[in-house]
Write a protein that holds these residues in place. Structure first.
Motif, PDB file in Angstrom:
ATOM      1  N   CYS A  59      58.370 110.235  49.514  1.00 36.05           N
ATOM      2  CA  CYS A  59      58.416 110.297  48.123  1.00 36.05           C
ATOM      3  C   CYS A  59      59.419 109.035  47.365  1.00 36.05           C
ATOM      4  O   CYS A  59      59.389 108.565  46.554  1.00 36.05           O
ATOM      5  CB  CYS A  59      58.950 111.464  47.669  1.00 36.05           C
TER       6      CYS A  59
ATOM      7  N   ASP B 237      57.044 111.816  42.577  1.00 36.73           N
ATOM      8  CA  ASP B 237      57.139 113.267  42.679  1.00 36.73           C
ATOM      9  C   ASP B 237      55.633 113.689  42.253  1.00 36.73           C
ATOM     10  O   ASP B 237      55.356 114.824  41.940  1.00 36.73           O
ATOM     11  CB  ASP B 237      58.056 113.951  41.711  1.00 36.73           C
TER      12      ASP B 237
ATOM     13  N   ALA C 210      69.407 113.572  47.081  1.00 34.33           N
ATOM     14  CA  ALA C 210      68.399 113.299  46.364  1.00 34.33           C
ATOM     15  C   ALA C 210      67.070 113.764  46.857  1.00 34.33           C
ATOM     16  O   ALA C 210      66.073 113.922  46.100  1.00 34.33           O
ATOM     17  CB  ALA C 210      68.319 111.699  46.237  1.00 34.33           C
ATOM     18  N   CYS C 211      67.040 114.346  47.927  1.00 35.35           N
ATOM     19  CA  CYS C 211      65.842 114.842  48.655  1.00 35.35           C
ATOM     20  C   CYS C 211      65.285 116.103  48.185  1.00 35.35           C
ATOM     21  O   CYS C 211      66.133 117.193  48.018  1.00 35.35           O
ATOM     22  CB  CYS C 211      66.021 114.767  50.058  1.00 35.35           C
ATOM     23  N   GLU C 212      64.296 116.099  47.463  1.00 29.17           N
ATOM     24  CA  GLU C 212      63.741 117.177  46.786  1.00 29.17           C
ATOM     25  C   GLU C 212      62.741 118.231  47.686  1.00 29.17           C
ATOM     26  O   GLU C 212      62.247 118.952  47.080  1.00 29.17           O
ATOM     27  CB  GLU C 212      62.635 116.746  45.667  1.00 29.17           C
TER      28      GLU C 212
ATOM     29  N   ALA D  35      62.872 109.075  47.311  1.00 27.98           N
ATOM     30  CA  ALA D  35      64.039 109.522  46.483  1.00 27.98           C
ATOM     31  C   ALA D  35      65.097 109.031  47.222  1.00 27.98           C
ATOM     32  O   ALA D  35      66.161 108.412  46.623  1.00 27.98           O
ATOM     33  CB  ALA D  35      64.127 111.056  46.301  1.00 27.98           C
ATOM     34  N   CYS D  36      65.153 109.051  48.479  1.00 34.31           N
ATOM     35  CA  CYS D  36      66.427 108.665  49.209  1.00 34.31           C
ATOM     36  C   CYS D  36      66.620 107.180  49.252  1.00 34.31           C
ATOM     37  O   CYS D  36      67.818 106.783  49.019  1.00 34.31           O
ATOM     38  CB  CYS D  36      66.247 109.326  50.738  1.00 34.31           C
TER      39      CYS D  36
ATOM     40  N   ARG E  99      57.194 106.441  36.119  1.00 35.06           N
ATOM     41  CA  ARG E  99      58.657 106.183  36.734  1.00 35.06           C
ATOM     42  C   ARG E  99      58.684 104.605  37.107  1.00 35.06           C
ATOM     43  O   ARG E  99      59.746 104.201  37.771  1.00 35.06           O
ATOM     44  CB  ARG E  99      58.518 106.974  38.049  1.00 35.06           C
TER      45      ARG E  99
ATOM     46  N   ASN F 242      63.577 103.970  41.323  1.00 37.35           N
ATOM     47  CA  ASN F 242      63.004 105.100  41.184  1.00 37.35           C
ATOM     48  C   ASN F 242      62.107 105.874  42.371  1.00 37.35           C
ATOM     49  O   ASN F 242      62.098 104.963  43.435  1.00 37.35           O
ATOM     50  CB  ASN F 242      62.371 105.283  39.983  1.00 37.35           C
ATOM     51  N   TRP F 243      61.411 107.079  42.113  1.00 36.91           N
ATOM     52  CA  TRP F 243      60.785 107.616  43.340  1.00 36.91           C
ATOM     53  C   TRP F 243      59.653 108.569  42.598  1.00 36.91           C
ATOM     54  O   TRP F 243      59.449 108.377  41.652  1.00 36.91           O
ATOM     55  CB  TRP F 243      61.704 108.655  44.027  1.00 36.91           C
TER      56      TRP F 243
ATOM     57  N   SER G   6      65.632 105.229  46.720  1.00 32.68           N
ATOM     58  CA  SER G   6      65.968 104.672  45.417  1.00 32.68           C
ATOM     59  C   SER G   6      67.536 104.824  45.177  1.00 32.68           C
ATOM     60  O   SER G   6      68.005 104.239  44.272  1.00 32.68           O
ATOM     61  CB  SER G   6      65.145 105.435  44.326  1.00 32.68           C
TER      62      SER G   6
END
Length: 218
Positions: A187, A107, A163-165, A189-190, A79, A104-105, A192
């Motif tokens: 991570c 995972d 976006a938070c997984e 995601a937020c 990523r 990007n983030w 990015s």
């Protein structure tokens, strides 16, 4: 005539000046030692800032001492979220791996490698240690600046929440996102997906996004 000639003793002959011979190896060792001493001496002036590290790199002292700056972790990251640290991050941190969530983030390579981070698998010195998963390791902590967040300007943005997984964000009574510190694993995601800089926060003098992952030590 040859018999009459007296030979001048070797001790009486002028000696050539003898200069020490420096091998290439000795030169390299010397320069390396000098650079190390200068670097260590400069630490008091260019101290190490806390940094968000890749999975398995949360032991800061172990990472800095073991990392050989080989760049393998940058290259294998699917990523593109691992980048080299810069001089302003501290002398000893230069070119060690840090996380960059600008586009990007992370995972932990769940999609790409079944949850085994490729950066950890590729590290030849175990500067990034195995056993890092989203559930067992925390890269950092997302910090939301309400003064810069568009949702707190009554615009209704919630990209970071969507976006938070890992269910580390929630919405308040006004539908505005906030971070659940105990659930956040850093991570990125937020961060990015945050659009605050593109949509008005820059007018308030912002130099970064409204939500940013900070190192735990910060």
């Amino acid at each position: 005539m040859a018999e009459l000639e007296e030979k001048v003793p070797d001790a009486a002959q002028p000696k050539k000046e003898q200069r020490p011979v420096i091998t290439r190896r000795a030169l390299c060792v010397g320069l390396g030692g000098t650079a190390a001493l200068l670097g260590l001496g400069a630490m008091r002036y260019a101290g190490s800032a806390p940094l968000v590290r890749p999975p398995g790199g949360q032991d800061e002292d172990a990472l800095v001492s073991a990392c050989i700056r080989c760049e393998k972790c940058y290259e294998v990251c699917p990523r593109g979220v691992i980048a080299p640290a810069h001089l302003e991050d501290g002398i000893l941190n230069m070119r060690t791996p840090v996380m960059d969530f600008s586009a990007n983030w992370c995972d932990w390579c769940t999609e790409e490698n079944g949850g085994t981070p490729l950066c950890v698998a590729s590290c030849p010195t175990e500067a990034l240690k195995t056993g890092s998963t989203p559930e067992t390791s925390v890269l950092g902590l997302a910090e939301l600046n309400q003064d810069l967040c568009l949702a707190y300007r009554l615009i209704g943005c919630r990209f970071c929440y969507d976006a938070c997984e890992y269910e580390a964000m929630a919405l308040d009574e006004n539908n505005r996102p906030y971070v659940l510190d105990d659930a956040c694993n850093g991570c990125g995601a937020c961060e990015s997906v945050c659009v605050s800089l593109q949509n008005g926060s820059i007018s308030a003098g912002a130099t970064e996004r409204a939500i940013v992952v900070r190192p735990l030590e910060a």
